[in-house]
Design a protein around this motif. Structure first.
Motif, PDB file in Angstrom:
ATOM      1  N   VAL A  34       0.835  -1.202   0.000  1.00  0.00           N
ATOM      2  CA  VAL A  34       0.000   0.000   0.000  1.00  0.00           C
ATOM      3  C   VAL A  34       0.870   1.252   0.000  1.00  0.00           C
ATOM      4  O   VAL A  34       2.003   1.243   0.482  1.00  0.00           O
ATOM      5  CB  VAL A  34      -0.937   0.034   1.232  1.00  0.00           C
ATOM      6  N   CYS A  35       0.321   2.326  -0.562  1.00  0.00           N
ATOM      7  CA  CYS A  35       0.930   3.646  -0.444  1.00  0.00           C
ATOM      8  C   CYS A  35      -0.147   4.683  -0.732  1.00  0.00           C
ATOM      9  O   CYS A  35      -1.230   4.357  -1.243  1.00  0.00           O
ATOM     10  CB  CYS A  35       2.139   3.823  -1.375  1.00  0.00           C
ATOM     11  N   THR A  36       0.131   5.925  -0.387  1.00  0.00           N
ATOM     12  CA  THR A  36      -0.828   7.012  -0.572  1.00  0.00           C
ATOM     13  C   THR A  36      -0.169   8.127  -1.371  1.00  0.00           C
ATOM     14  O   THR A  36       0.974   8.503  -1.091  1.00  0.00           O
ATOM     15  CB  THR A  36      -1.300   7.565   0.787  1.00  0.00           C
ATOM     16  N   MET A  37      -0.887   8.645  -2.371  1.00  0.00           N
ATOM     17  CA  MET A  37      -0.413   9.796  -3.144  1.00  0.00           C
ATOM     18  C   MET A  37      -1.308  10.987  -2.804  1.00  0.00           C
ATOM     19  O   MET A  37      -2.504  10.983  -3.096  1.00  0.00           O
ATOM     20  CB  MET A  37      -0.449   9.506  -4.644  1.00  0.00           C
ATOM     21  N   TYR A  38      -0.725  11.977  -2.166  1.00  0.00           N
ATOM     22  CA  TYR A  38      -1.454  13.174  -1.738  1.00  0.00           C
ATOM     23  C   TYR A  38      -1.256  14.272  -2.777  1.00  0.00           C
ATOM     24  O   TYR A  38      -0.146  14.769  -2.970  1.00  0.00           O
ATOM     25  CB  TYR A  38      -0.951  13.607  -0.366  1.00  0.00           C
ATOM     26  N   VAL A  39      -2.330  14.635  -3.453  1.00  0.00           N
ATOM     27  CA  VAL A  39      -2.288  15.688  -4.469  1.00  0.00           C
ATOM     28  C   VAL A  39      -2.582  17.004  -3.764  1.00  0.00           C
ATOM     29  O   VAL A  39      -3.727  17.270  -3.381  1.00  0.00           O
ATOM     30  CB  VAL A  39      -3.312  15.413  -5.593  1.00  0.00           C
ATOM     31  N   ALA A  40      -1.551  17.810  -3.588  1.00  0.00           N
ATOM     32  CA  ALA A  40      -1.668  19.033  -2.791  1.00  0.00           C
ATOM     33  C   ALA A  40      -1.928  20.241  -3.675  1.00  0.00           C
ATOM     34  O   ALA A  40      -1.278  20.422  -4.717  1.00  0.00           O
ATOM     35  CB  ALA A  40      -0.391  19.244  -1.981  1.00  0.00           C
ATOM     36  N   ALA A  41      -2.912  21.040  -3.277  1.00  0.00           N
ATOM     37  CA  ALA A  41      -3.221  22.307  -3.949  1.00  0.00           C
ATOM     38  C   ALA A  41      -3.889  23.219  -2.933  1.00  0.00           C
ATOM     39  O   ALA A  41      -4.536  22.753  -1.998  1.00  0.00           O
ATOM     40  CB  ALA A  41      -4.127  22.080  -5.157  1.00  0.00           C
ATOM     41  N   THR A  42      -3.742  24.503  -3.123  1.00  0.00           N
ATOM     42  CA  THR A  42      -4.348  25.446  -2.189  1.00  0.00           C
ATOM     43  C   THR A  42      -5.859  25.516  -2.429  1.00  0.00           C
ATOM     44  O   THR A  42      -6.332  25.255  -3.545  1.00  0.00           O
ATOM     45  CB  THR A  42      -3.756  26.852  -2.377  1.00  0.00           C
ATOM     46  N   PRO A  43      -6.637  25.878  -1.409  1.00  0.00           N
ATOM     47  CA  PRO A  43      -8.080  26.027  -1.609  1.00  0.00           C
ATOM     48  C   PRO A  43      -8.425  27.016  -2.715  1.00  0.00           C
ATOM     49  O   PRO A  43      -9.386  26.816  -3.472  1.00  0.00           O
ATOM     50  CB  PRO A  43      -8.578  26.515  -0.244  1.00  0.00           C
ATOM     51  N   GLU A  44      -7.633  28.088  -2.854  1.00  0.00           N
ATOM     52  CA  GLU A  44      -7.908  29.091  -3.891  1.00  0.00           C
ATOM     53  C   GLU A  44      -7.740  28.495  -5.284  1.00  0.00           C
ATOM     54  O   GLU A  44      -8.557  28.754  -6.189  1.00  0.00           O
ATOM     55  CB  GLU A  44      -6.965  30.295  -3.721  1.00  0.00           C
ATOM     56  N   ILE A  45      -6.684  27.688  -5.460  1.00  0.00           N
ATOM     57  CA  ILE A  45      -6.456  27.034  -6.758  1.00  0.00           C
ATOM     58  C   ILE A  45      -7.599  26.073  -7.064  1.00  0.00           C
ATOM     59  O   ILE A  45      -8.102  26.018  -8.201  1.00  0.00           O
ATOM     60  CB  ILE A  45      -5.114  26.278  -6.745  1.00  0.00           C
ATOM     61  N   CYS A  46      -8.031  25.306  -6.057  1.00  0.00           N
ATOM     62  CA  CYS A  46      -9.119  24.340  -6.261  1.00  0.00           C
ATOM     63  C   CYS A  46     -10.409  25.045  -6.673  1.00  0.00           C
ATOM     64  O   CYS A  46     -11.132  24.580  -7.569  1.00  0.00           O
ATOM     65  CB  CYS A  46      -9.357  23.524  -4.994  1.00  0.00           C
TER      66      CYS A  46
END
Length: 299
Positions: free
Chosen positions: A109-121
């Motif tokens: 198992v592994c986890t990929m965290y796609v990070a973006a700011t709330p403003e970008i989202c």
């Protein structure tokens, strides 16, 4: 083979990252230098399951949608599959549920965290033209409820963070995690408890009662000299044990029988977490009872 859980804010680019990762993994599996098992790469997502974005407006509608995602993931987990779960997976309890299901199947198992700011989202969500945009109030609510993955907890580890500014995913590190990472055993609490045969209680009671009678008969015949004896319990079953050199009373044997039966009745009715199948045959019960008597009869 492996489970990759993708997590991130809504409209943070998770599906694009999942597709990038899928492309990299499939390219590695087709590489002439790859000598591992024959694997396929599958993606399970809200879009694949036709789950409408509107379900996130209502907690009662969201729960069965999340259950559908989990069921679809379970169906595709296997030793021949690298499975990518492309969804928000914003609840840490749900990520833990996926982690436990993967351990049951003995997957890495592994986890990929796609990070973006709330403003970008919010900006990307407003610019969507595919009809899959979130309502502004739903997006705000999901951003507030999001539980960020942490490398400090086992169900999110190993954790790979992909910022929105990166052009690609860390394919080399993820490939190593899904092909060389540690395969953790299933949680003891989630393992199915082996069930005893329907006649186990009858066999337990009958075998121990027969042995008590046989011991008393053998003692009468040998005048209490003790030592190794062979008890004839049936036409096909013989049991050896060592008796002390004294007269054993029937009350002593009955007391030991009651204690032995009580302990093993609990194992039969409640189940047991012993590894492998538990043998409740006459031979096995006779062996256990003989050892119990030898260990508990005073010399």
């Amino acid at each position: 083979m492996a489970l990759i859980t993708v997590s991130g804010y809504p409209s943070s680019g998770k599906s694009r990252r999942a597709e990038q990762l899928k492309t990299h993994l499939e390219a590695r599996l087709r590489d002439p230098g790859y000598a591992g098992p024959n694997l396929k790469v599958s993606v399970v997502s809200d879009d694949v399951l036709n789950i409408d974005r509107q379900v996130y407006n209502d907690g009662r509608a969201e729960k069965p949608a999340r259950a559908a995602l989990f069921t679809a993931a379970q169906r595709q987990m296997g030793q021949d599959t690298i499975l990518i779960i492309d969804a928000m997976n914003y609840i840490k309890g749900f990520r833990y549920q996926l982690y436990c299901a993967a351990r049951e199947q003995k997957l890495r198992v592994c986890t990929m965290y796609v990070a973006a700011t709330p403003e970008i989202c919010k900006e990307w969500n407003a610019s969507r033209q595919d009809g899959r945009a979130y309502a502004p109030e739903t997006l705000d609510n999901l951003l507030l409820r999001y539980e960020e993955p942490s490398s400090m907890v086992r169900w999110d580890s190993p954790l790979f963070t992909v910022p929105w500014t990166d052009d690609d995913v860390p394919a080399d590190e993820i490939w190593k995690a899904v092909t060389e990472g540690i395969v953790k055993p299933p949680n003891a609490g989630t393992q199915a408890v082996p069930k005893a045969p329907t006649d186990a209680l009858r066999t337990l009671e009958h075998t121990t009662t027969t042995m008590v009678s046989a011991i008393m008969a053998e003692q009468t015949a040998s005048q209490g000299t003790g030592g190794p004896v062979t008890l004839s319990l049936s036409a096909t079953l013989r049991q050896r044990l060592t008796l002390p050199a004294r007269n054993i009373t029937l009350s002593e044997l009955q007391r030991l029988k009651r204690l032995f039966v009580t302990v093993h009745k609990k194992a039969i009715t409640l189940g047991t977490t012993e590894k492998g199948a538990v043998d409740w045959s006459e031979t096995s019960i006779a062996d256990k009872f003989a050892s119990y008597i030898e260990g508990n009869l005073k010399p």
